[in-house]
Design an enzyme around this catalytic site. Structure first.
Site, PDB file in Angstrom:
ATOM      1  CG  ASP A 107      -1.862   1.163   1.303  1.00  0.00           C
ATOM      2  OD1 ASP A 107      -1.715   2.096   0.490  1.00  0.00           O
ATOM      3  OD2 ASP A 107      -2.765   1.136   2.158  1.00  0.00           O
ATOM      4  CB  SER A 187      -4.020  14.117 -14.167  1.00  0.00           C
ATOM      5  OG  SER A 187      -5.172  14.393 -14.955  1.00  0.00           O
ATOM      6  CE1 TYR A 200      -6.900  11.008 -10.213  1.00  0.00           C
ATOM      7  CE2 TYR A 200      -7.453  12.793 -11.717  1.00  0.00           C
ATOM      8  CZ  TYR A 200      -6.791  11.609 -11.457  1.00  0.00           C
ATOM      9  OH  TYR A 200      -6.012  11.042 -12.430  1.00  0.00           O
ATOM     10  CG  ASN A 201      -9.537  18.137 -10.587  1.00  0.00           C
ATOM     11  OD1 ASN A 201      -9.416  17.093 -11.218  1.00  0.00           O
ATOM     12  ND2 ASN A 201     -10.586  18.930 -10.722  1.00  0.00           N
ATOM     13  CB  ALA A 202      -6.571  19.098  -4.752  1.00  0.00           C
ATOM     14  CB  SER A 203      -4.360  14.229  -5.324  1.00  0.00           C
ATOM     15  OG  SER A 203      -4.910  13.687  -6.516  1.00  0.00           O
ATOM     16  CE  LYS A 204      -3.357  11.672 -10.543  1.00  0.00           C
ATOM     17  NZ  LYS A 204      -2.301  10.626 -10.504  1.00  0.00           N
TER      18      LYS A 204
END
Length: 323
Positions: A107, A187, A200-204
């Site tokens: 993990d 991304s 998700y956008n913030a993590s990328k």
């Protein structure tokens, strides 16, 4: 200080525009010459018996990267939380030309697991030449669908961001020894966000920022290639297109095509790779005309105008306050 700030506010914009205008043409000519040189020389890094560690290798882009590296004779260390699926990927990679493949269940959001799969790889092969931070998860949801604490979304940041950070920190000492490379799969949504995927956008976006900073700090000790794909034919890509009907007409890149482009780009030593390349045109629009982009995205996603949505914003923000 106030006078200096006013001077900078007045003088810097036109000065910067002048410098950019002067610098742009020579820089483009330099880039063209480099491109022509690469075409004429047609040299590509020899990957035979190089050790490549790929996270999230059980499916999607990670699986196709394993096959792309296998065709070039690389030794592979494949990591995924779904070890049962790694077996089939490893078998196919061997059949495609990889001399040796080891698989590890881990993990990436756990630091101790990252230490373990990096140590296992180095102990098994004796070295590490390339780390591919590919593991990632997503969940599509609008702001109004959040619960009060948002805990259901923390795993996205844990896997997408911290998983790449932890793995890289563990691998850096070994990559310095081999003068290796880190490849991080971010991304296009990291710099051109769309609705329904805020975390998700913030993590990328965090990935891009972190690895750009890391590149500055490491200098030439380790190469770093940041990949920002557009829509790819994976489970995540199909989930994204289903959220808006108009996105169904946008061409999607196959995971195998993307994997080949990534390997070639890393071998060239590229700092960035955006595929498909036409997606790059969105970047200047985002920087120069943010109001137009905001309006266009709202229109295509069928979102209400800012004025009509102000009351809903206040209500949603109140709902998210901790109890």
């Amino acid at each position: 200080m106030a006078a200096i700030e006013k001077l900078l506010n007045v003088a810097l914009p036109p000065l910067s525009f002048l410098l950019l205008s002067t610098f742009m043409l020579p820089f483009l000519l330099f880039k063209i010459l480099l491109y022509v040189r690469k075409l004429v020389a047609h040299t590509e890094e020899n990957l035979e018996h190089k050790v490549v560690l790929i996270t999230g290798a059980a499916s999607g882009i990670g699986e196709q990267l394993a096959y792309a590296y296998a065709r070039r004779g690389a030794l592979l260390s494949l990591v995924d939380i779904r070890k049962n699926k790694l077996v089939a990927v490893a078998d196919k990679a061997k059949s495609l030309g990889s001399p040796d493949v080891t698989i590890i269940s881990a993990d990436v959001s756990k630091l101790q697991d990252c230490h373990r799969f990096v140590d296992h790889t180095v102990n098994h092969f004796g070295r590490l030449d390339c780390l591919v931070n590919n593991a990632g998860i997503a969940r599509t949801s609008r702001f109004k669908d959040w619960n009060n604490n948002g805990s259901e979304f923390t795993s996205i940041m844990d896997v997408n961001f911290w998983g790449s950070v932890y793995g890289s920190l563990c691998a850096i000492p070994h990559l310095k020894s081999s003068k290796g490379r880190i490849i991080v799969i971010s991304s296009t949504l990291g710099w051109f966000p769309i609705p329904n995927s805020s975390i998700y956008n913030a993590s990328k976006a965090a990935l891009i920022n972190y690895f750009e900073t890391l590149r500055m700090e490491l200098g030439k000790a380790i190469g770093i290639t940041i990949v920002t794909p557009g829509l790819v034919k994976t489970d995540l890509g199909f989930a994204t297109t289903h959220k808006a009907k108009f996105m169904g007409i946008i061409p999607m890149l196959s995971a195998s095509e993307l994997a080949e482009s990534i390997v070639k780009s890393a071998c060239r030593g590229d700092m960035y790779l955006t595929e498909p390349s036409w997606v790059k045109i969105l970047f200047p629009w985002k920087v120069l005309f943010p109001q137009v982009v905001d309006w266009a995205v709202r229109f295509f996603f069928g979102l209400p105008s800012k004025g009509n949505n102000s009351r809903n914003k206040v209500h949603s923000a109140t709902e998210l306050k901790p109890e």
